[in-house]
Design a protein around this motif. Structure first.
Motif, PDB file in Angstrom:
ATOM      1  N   THR A  50      39.094  57.200  14.638  1.00 63.52           N
ATOM      2  CA  THR A  50      39.563  55.855  14.340  1.00 63.52           C
ATOM      3  C   THR A  50      38.460  54.811  14.463  1.00 63.52           C
ATOM      4  N   HIS A  51      38.551  53.812  13.595  1.00 63.53           N
ATOM      5  CA  HIS A  51      37.763  52.594  13.792  1.00 63.53           C
ATOM      6  C   HIS A  51      38.738  51.506  14.238  1.00 63.53           C
ATOM      7  N   ILE A  52      39.338  51.759  15.388  1.00 66.27           N
ATOM      8  CA  ILE A  52      40.293  50.846  16.022  1.00 66.27           C
ATOM      9  C   ILE A  52      39.823  50.650  17.454  1.00 66.27           C
ATOM     10  N   GLY A  53      39.799  49.403  17.907  1.00 69.20           N
ATOM     11  CA  GLY A  53      39.186  49.090  19.183  1.00 69.20           C
ATOM     12  C   GLY A  53      40.011  49.456  20.397  1.00 69.20           C
ATOM     13  N   SER A  54      39.309  49.797  21.465  1.00 71.33           N
ATOM     14  CA  SER A  54      39.905  49.993  22.783  1.00 71.33           C
ATOM     15  C   SER A  54      38.979  49.353  23.806  1.00 71.33           C
ATOM     16  N   ARG A  55      39.449  49.250  25.039  1.00 73.35           N
ATOM     17  CA  ARG A  55      38.656  48.654  26.103  1.00 73.35           C
ATOM     18  C   ARG A  55      39.170  49.188  27.434  1.00 73.35           C
ATOM     19  N   MET A  56      38.412  48.919  28.488  1.00 81.02           N
ATOM     20  CA  MET A  56      38.819  49.319  29.829  1.00 81.02           C
ATOM     21  C   MET A  56      39.420  48.123  30.554  1.00 81.02           C
ATOM     22  N   SER A  57      40.534  48.342  31.239  1.00 78.20           N
ATOM     23  CA  SER A  57      41.174  47.303  32.042  1.00 78.20           C
ATOM     24  C   SER A  57      41.585  47.924  33.378  1.00 78.20           C
ATOM     25  N   ASP A  58      40.951  47.475  34.451  1.00 79.56           N
ATOM     26  CA  ASP A  58      41.206  48.034  35.784  1.00 79.56           C
ATOM     27  C   ASP A  58      41.025  49.546  35.805  1.00 79.56           C
ATOM     28  N   GLY A  59      39.977  49.991  35.122  1.00 80.90           N
ATOM     29  CA  GLY A  59      39.655  51.411  35.114  1.00 80.90           C
ATOM     30  C   GLY A  59      40.486  52.260  34.179  1.00 80.90           C
ATOM     31  N   PRO A  70      41.862  52.842  30.095  1.00 86.59           N
ATOM     32  CA  PRO A  70      41.739  52.434  28.690  1.00 86.59           C
ATOM     33  C   PRO A  70      43.009  51.760  28.180  1.00 86.59           C
ATOM     34  N   GLU A  71      42.830  50.760  27.331  1.00 88.57           N
ATOM     35  CA  GLU A  71      43.939  50.118  26.638  1.00 88.57           C
ATOM     36  C   GLU A  71      43.476  49.714  25.252  1.00 88.57           C
ATOM     37  N   TRP A  72      44.444  49.501  24.353  1.00 87.82           N
ATOM     38  CA  TRP A  72      44.115  49.163  22.969  1.00 87.82           C
ATOM     39  C   TRP A  72      43.661  47.715  22.857  1.00 87.82           C
ATOM     40  N   ASP A  73      42.699  47.479  21.973  1.00 85.48           N
ATOM     41  CA  ASP A  73      42.207  46.135  21.679  1.00 85.48           C
ATOM     42  C   ASP A  73      42.334  45.942  20.170  1.00 85.48           C
ATOM     43  N   ASP A  74      43.548  45.634  19.739  1.00 87.76           N
ATOM     44  CA  ASP A  74      43.850  45.592  18.310  1.00 87.76           C
ATOM     45  C   ASP A  74      45.035  44.669  18.087  1.00 87.76           C
ATOM     46  N   LYS A  75      45.083  44.009  16.953  1.00 87.84           N
ATOM     47  CA  LYS A  75      46.191  43.083  16.718  1.00 87.84           C
ATOM     48  C   LYS A  75      47.527  43.802  16.602  1.00 87.84           C
ATOM     49  N   ASP A  76      47.501  45.087  16.285  1.00 92.58           N
ATOM     50  CA  ASP A  76      48.719  45.890  16.239  1.00 92.58           C
ATOM     51  C   ASP A  76      48.752  46.893  17.391  1.00 92.58           C
ATOM     52  N   ALA A  77      48.283  46.438  18.553  1.00 93.85           N
ATOM     53  CA  ALA A  77      48.249  47.312  19.728  1.00 93.85           C
ATOM     54  C   ALA A  77      49.642  47.797  20.115  1.00 93.85           C
ATOM     55  N   HIS A  98      33.180  47.629  20.515  1.00 89.60           N
ATOM     56  CA  HIS A  98      31.868  47.569  21.156  1.00 89.60           C
ATOM     57  C   HIS A  98      31.966  47.597  22.677  1.00 89.60           C
ATOM     58  N   GLN A  99      32.873  48.416  23.186  1.00 87.42           N
ATOM     59  CA  GLN A  99      33.051  48.572  24.626  1.00 87.42           C
ATOM     60  C   GLN A  99      32.897  50.050  24.995  1.00 87.42           C
ATOM     61  N   PRO A 100      32.312  50.353  26.162  1.00 85.58           N
ATOM     62  CA  PRO A 100      32.319  51.744  26.626  1.00 85.58           C
ATOM     63  C   PRO A 100      33.698  52.090  27.185  1.00 85.58           C
ATOM     64  N   VAL A 101      34.316  53.133  26.632  1.00 84.31           N
ATOM     65  CA  VAL A 101      35.679  53.505  27.004  1.00 84.31           C
ATOM     66  C   VAL A 101      35.732  55.006  27.263  1.00 84.31           C
ATOM     67  N   CYS A 102      36.381  55.396  28.353  1.00 82.53           N
ATOM     68  CA  CYS A 102      36.511  56.819  28.670  1.00 82.53           C
ATOM     69  C   CYS A 102      37.696  57.005  29.602  1.00 82.53           C
ATOM     70  N   GLY A 103      38.665  57.834  29.190  1.00 83.43           N
ATOM     71  CA  GLY A 103      39.848  58.075  30.017  1.00 83.43           C
ATOM     72  C   GLY A 103      41.000  58.550  29.169  1.00 83.43           C
TER      73      GLY A 103
END
Length: 580
Positions: free
Chosen positions: A268-277, A279-286, A306-311
């Motif tokens: 996917t070219h759909i964004g994610s990010r880390m929140s309190d350790g 992963p969560e979606w970073d997308d307008k249709d999250a 453009h975030q490092p995400v792992c989990g």
């Protein structure tokens, strides 16, 4: 012990290879408590584990598997953005270091496939100036033949996307790149010819056997606001991701590619990010993505934010990994599969940082020499060599996309360059009220202290979009600035030669112009002004409505250079970057 002992080497029974083994002798005074002993012992074990993890052990030596089990790896490079040239300020390790790191990973995990998660180019001045001649060379070297479709894949237009560097002079014979994307449709309601909804890759594992990996591609539905309107004409991007994935299973060919694959992944070219350790979606249709709960999928390769995400993500705990951008990390998804039962037993994800100081092998040195040659001989559209020095930065000036709700000095300098490009082309005096404006995201970096070259300028302003000028009233300008200073998703509007006074409610109270002559002039609602901005924001990019830029007020009689060359010309003129 004061230091860890050197390893002894013993022959592994399964592989016949020599593997490092460690032994420790631990002594401690008798008066120490049990707790302190345990703490010291834990530290030793952790240190030993770190050394073992860094050793290039063969796959079979790292863990004991059940009968019929095989572990394979999927490596992903996301948001590379044509980041061929090393840039320590932006943490870009450079293409040769990415290749060297990937080769090291492949030696540890010999059963592997490498894919890309989109935005392979775009946002890189080096790529734009060299017309991308090295991308097929680099991706062929990395073994990348499958990629998600990213929003920047449209930077060169749909026709160029369909051709996939067919005319590139350095394109390796036999190399091809297939884009997977299931949620893009053309005006006829079909997936365009430059993409396919899914694909698969066979990974040989010896003795005539192989592991099959199936991929279904998805692209962020926000693409229309992140790509030039003219480049995506006739296309729609569906944000009902769960419905799209359900419909994919009914498409011809799905059963024979993804349906019978041993491992099934969402590329996917759909964004994610880390929140309190986590992963969560970073997308307008999250919200739609969070509904995804289908055991068909074994993992997700993410990109775009453009975030490092792992989990793991969602209620069903899909493994997800995203390697930031520019090749700073390589995403690693490891799967243990039982070949007899054709069952996925375990999926793990990791982020592997790329070492920019890695000692390069001969093939990587060859790539570096090609990069160096292009830096020497490539010129901008305006004729400036990439290595030419233009000006000096007396101190480091930052423009950080993670801190986008501010006016930056770099943003102001860029926008002044836009205004001065129009002033020069129209032969107007310094007293003429000309305002430059830019969306925050088109300015990709700042400047480090010291000499500023054409390449430095290009990496700050890589897109080289056409400039557009409009005759406006002070009131129209105020409405644009008011919106731009409350654009929460994409960041503040950047301006040049404009002082903005805000009231206590953070709304625009007044505007005044200060030009290169140093004089200040109040801008009333009926004051005529000229606004200069790039084509992207004018056509609705980053959430700016086209109504802010009425076509009836566009100035077509004045020809200006593109954004990057306008910036080059301006820095040649001022010689030293201002600090405010």
């Amino acid at each position: 012990p004061a230091m860890l002992p050197l390893p002894n080497f013993k022959t592994n029974k399964n592989t016949g290879q020599n593997c490092p083994t460690y032994s420790f002798t631990i002594t401690y005074p008798s008066h120490q408590t049990i707790n302190s002993v345990i703490m010291k012992f834990d530290k030793i074990i952790l240190l030993g584990a770190a050394i073992l993890a860094a050793s290039p052990l063969p796959l079979e030596a790292k863990s004991r598997k059940g009968k019929g089990d095989v572990t394979m790896a999927v490596f992903s490079l996301n948001d590379f953005h044509g980041g061929f040239v090393r840039n320590d300020y932006k943490n870009i390790p450079g293409a040769p270091a990415v290749w060297q790191t990937l080769d090291s990973l492949k030696s540890v995990y010999p059963y592997n496939v490498t894919v890309a998660a989109g935005d392979n180019f775009g946002g890189s001045f080096f790529y734009a100036a060299t017309k991308g001649v090295l991308l097929p060379v680099f991706y062929n070297d990395l073994g990348i033949r499958l990629s998600a479709l990213g929003n920047h894949e449209f930077d060169d237009g749909q026709k160029a996307l369909a051709q996939k560097w067919q005319g590139a002079p350095l394109r390796p014979a036999g190399w091809n790149l297939s884009y997977v994307c299931a949620n893009v449709r053309n005006a006829s309601g079909e997936i365009p010819a430059f993409a396919q909804p899914f694909a698969s890759a066979e990974i040989p594992i010896g003795k005539g056997k192989s592991v099959k990996v199936g991929f279904v591609g998805l692209l962020a539905s926000s693409t229309p606001s992140q790509a030039s309107k003219s480049k995506i004409a006739g296309l729609t991007f569906d944000g009902r991701y769960t419905a799209v994935l359900d419909s994919v299973k009914r498409l011809p060919g799905y059963s024979s590619t993804v349906g019978n694959a041993d491992l099934r992944l969402l590329l996917t070219h759909i964004g994610s990010r880390m929140s309190d350790g986590q992963p969560e979606w970073d997308d307008k249709d999250a919200a739609n993505l969070q509904l995804l709960d289908d055991p068909t999928w074994n993992g997700i390769l993410s990109a775009h934010s453009h975030q490092p995400v792992c989990g793991t993500i969602n209620a069903c705990h899909y493994p997800i990994v995203q390697g930031k951008w520019h090749g700073e990390y390589i995403s690693v998804l490891k799967a243990t599969i039982n070949l007899k039962k054709r069952k996925v037993k375990k999926v793990e994800v990791e982020l592997c940082p790329v070492n920019p100081n890695a000692v390069l092998g001969a093939p990587q040195r060859r790539l570096q020499s090609q990069i160096d040659s292009l830096l020497t001989h490539t010129k901008t559209q305006g004729g400036a060599p990439l290595g030419m020095q233009l000006a000096t930065a007396p101190q480091t000036l930052e423009h950080d996309r993670d801190h986008k709700h501010q006016q930056t000095v770099v943003g102001a300098i860029v926008c002044r360059a836009y205004a001065e490009a129009y002033r020069s082309s129209a032969s107007l005096p310094d007293s003429a009220i000309i305002i430059g404006a830019s969306h925050f995201g088109s300015i990709r970096a700042g400047f480090t202290k010291g000499p500023v070259s054409v390449l430095d300028v290009g990496e700050v302003l890589p897109f080289s979009n056409p400039l557009c000028a409009f005759r406006m009233t002070g009131r129209q300008l105020r409405e644009l600035v008011e919106f731009g200073l409350h654009n929460q998703r994409y960041g503040w509007l950047q301006t040049g030669w404009l002082d903005v006074m805000l009231n206590q409610g953070r709304h625009v109270q007044s505007l005044s112009y200060y030009g290169p002559d140093g004089a200040h002039r109040y801008i009333a609602d009926d004051t005529p002004v000229v606004l200069v901005a790039d084509e992207f924001i004018v056509n609705g990019g980053d959430g700016y409505a086209p109504s802010f830029f009425p076509s009836s007020q566009k100035i077509t009689s004045v020809q200006m250079p593109a954004t990057t060359d306008a910036f080059v010309h301006y820095l040649q003129k001022i010689k030293t970057l201002p600090l405010k």
